[in-house]
Design an enzyme around this catalytic site. Structure first.
Site, PDB file in Angstrom:
ATOM      1  N   HIS A 229       0.814  -1.222   0.000  1.00 58.55           N
ATOM      2  CA  HIS A 229       0.000   0.000   0.000  1.00 58.55           C
ATOM      3  C   HIS A 229       0.846   1.270   0.000  1.00 58.55           C
ATOM      4  O   HIS A 229       0.303   2.369  -0.150  1.00 58.55           O
ATOM      5  CB  HIS A 229      -0.938   0.030   1.202  1.00 58.55           C
TER       6      HIS A 229
ATOM      7  N   ASP B 141      -3.354 -10.326  -2.517  1.00 65.46           N
ATOM      8  CA  ASP B 141      -3.922  -9.813  -1.268  1.00 65.46           C
ATOM      9  C   ASP B 141      -5.358  -9.360  -1.528  1.00 65.46           C
ATOM     10  O   ASP B 141      -5.702  -8.926  -2.634  1.00 65.46           O
ATOM     11  CB  ASP B 141      -3.076  -8.628  -0.791  1.00 65.46           C
TER      12      ASP B 141
ATOM     13  N   ASP C  53      -5.395 -12.534   3.212  1.00 63.78           N
ATOM     14  CA  ASP C  53      -6.620 -12.021   3.813  1.00 63.78           C
ATOM     15  C   ASP C  53      -7.851 -12.198   2.926  1.00 63.78           C
ATOM     16  O   ASP C  53      -8.945 -11.760   3.289  1.00 63.78           O
ATOM     17  CB  ASP C  53      -6.457 -10.557   4.234  1.00 63.78           C
TER      18      ASP C  53
END
Length: 308
Positions: A122, A159, A243
């Protein structure tokens, strides 16, 4: 050939406030789940500043150094914190990504997994966010291109959250294909199909909430795998977030541990076709400890199979 595991105890010194999902226990559980596996183990070095300057300006690095607290926490944004050990952890994470590339491209190992935290995908050029401080996957790509002289690399990010940082860092890089699947809608809100890079070299695959493994497999088989084969990268880099697992508390995709194993095996097979099986994988998200442990172990098991 073997599979490398690269990590460092400093990655456990990045401490977050009580109740924060990106916590020390994540890496402790991952490392416990990898005990006893046939891995060649390496210590992550501190990244050299010259390496980090491939993706972040010096002013950003200096701002982080100045912000680092002597005790307690400094909050950089709504969910990203610095503790006294955070920068050492982040420099080790970036160093692990660089060392993984060096080990794989030298032929010392077939593939490598960097078990690190904080995650990185990120972090934008001058902005830390989403628990992340340095763009590890983008750094691995730029190191392979600029230091080792590769002509093409591919980064695949599975992800559950879009790799907005990697996208930002590689947006203008024609030598890097970036493929990202992510739940949408979900933070950070980016990752639409029309975000395709300055050279059409980015492939975003939004997945609706509750998407399970069958739909994920079809999406990768139709949208991702053909682009990787056509691009013919000389190295495949994975942003390995877990996740998207059905048990993860921060999202609502319904992947299982076997889905992560399938995806890893499929990517290993494609890597064998196009780049001699050369893969660098770096840990990103995953916030249910049991799901993270099981899915990471399954991921690494497939890397070991491919490297043996």
């Amino acid at each position: 050939m073997t599979t490398a595991l690269i990590t460092h105890a400093d990655c456990l010194t990045h401490v977050t406030p009580d109740g924060h999902p990106e916590r020390v226990a994540r890496l402790e559980h991952v490392l416990h789940g990898l005990e006893g596996k046939t891995l060649e183990r390496f210590t992550a070095p501190l990244a050299a500043e010259d390496d980090l300057l491939r993706i972040h300006p010096k002013s950003y690095i200096e701002d982080l150094r100045e912000a680092r607290p002597d005790a307690g926490f400094i909050q950089l944004d709504g969910d990203t914190f610095l503790s006294p050990g955070s920068l050492d952890a982040a420099f080790r994470g970036a160093g692990a990504a660089v060392r993984a590339v060096d080990l794989v491209l030298s032929g010392r190992v077939q593939n490598a997994f960097a078990a690190i935290r904080p995650p990185g995908h990120h972090t934008e050029t001058e902005t830390s966010m989403g628990f992340c401080l340095f763009g590890n996957a983008a750094l691995a790509a730029k190191h392979a291109l600029d230091h080792h002289g590769l002509k093409r690399v591919a980064v695949v990010d599975f992800d559950v959250h879009h790799g907005n940082g990697t996208q930002d860092l590689l947006w203008d890089e024609p030598r890097a294909l970036f493929i990202s699947s992510q739940q949408m809608p979900l933070w950070p809100g980016s990752g639409r199909p029309d975000e395709d890079g300055a050279h059409g070299q980015m492939v975003n695959i939004p997945l609706a909430p509750e998407t399970g493994g069958d739909a994920m497999r079809e999406a990768y088989e139709t949208l991702a795998f053909p682009r990787i084969r056509a691009f013919e990268p000389e190295l495949l880099i994975l942003s390995a977030g877990f996740d998207a697992h059905q048990d993860d508390p921060l999202a609502s995709l319904n992947w299982t541990t076997s889905d992560f194993a399938w995806l890893t095996a499929a990517l290993c097979a494609i890597a064998q076709e196009v780049c001699g099986g050369r893969i660098v994988s770096t840990l990103e998200g995953g916030y249910d400890l049991n799901a993270l442990t099981a899915a990471t172990a399954a991921h690494v098991d497939e890397l070991i199979k491919a490297g043996s």
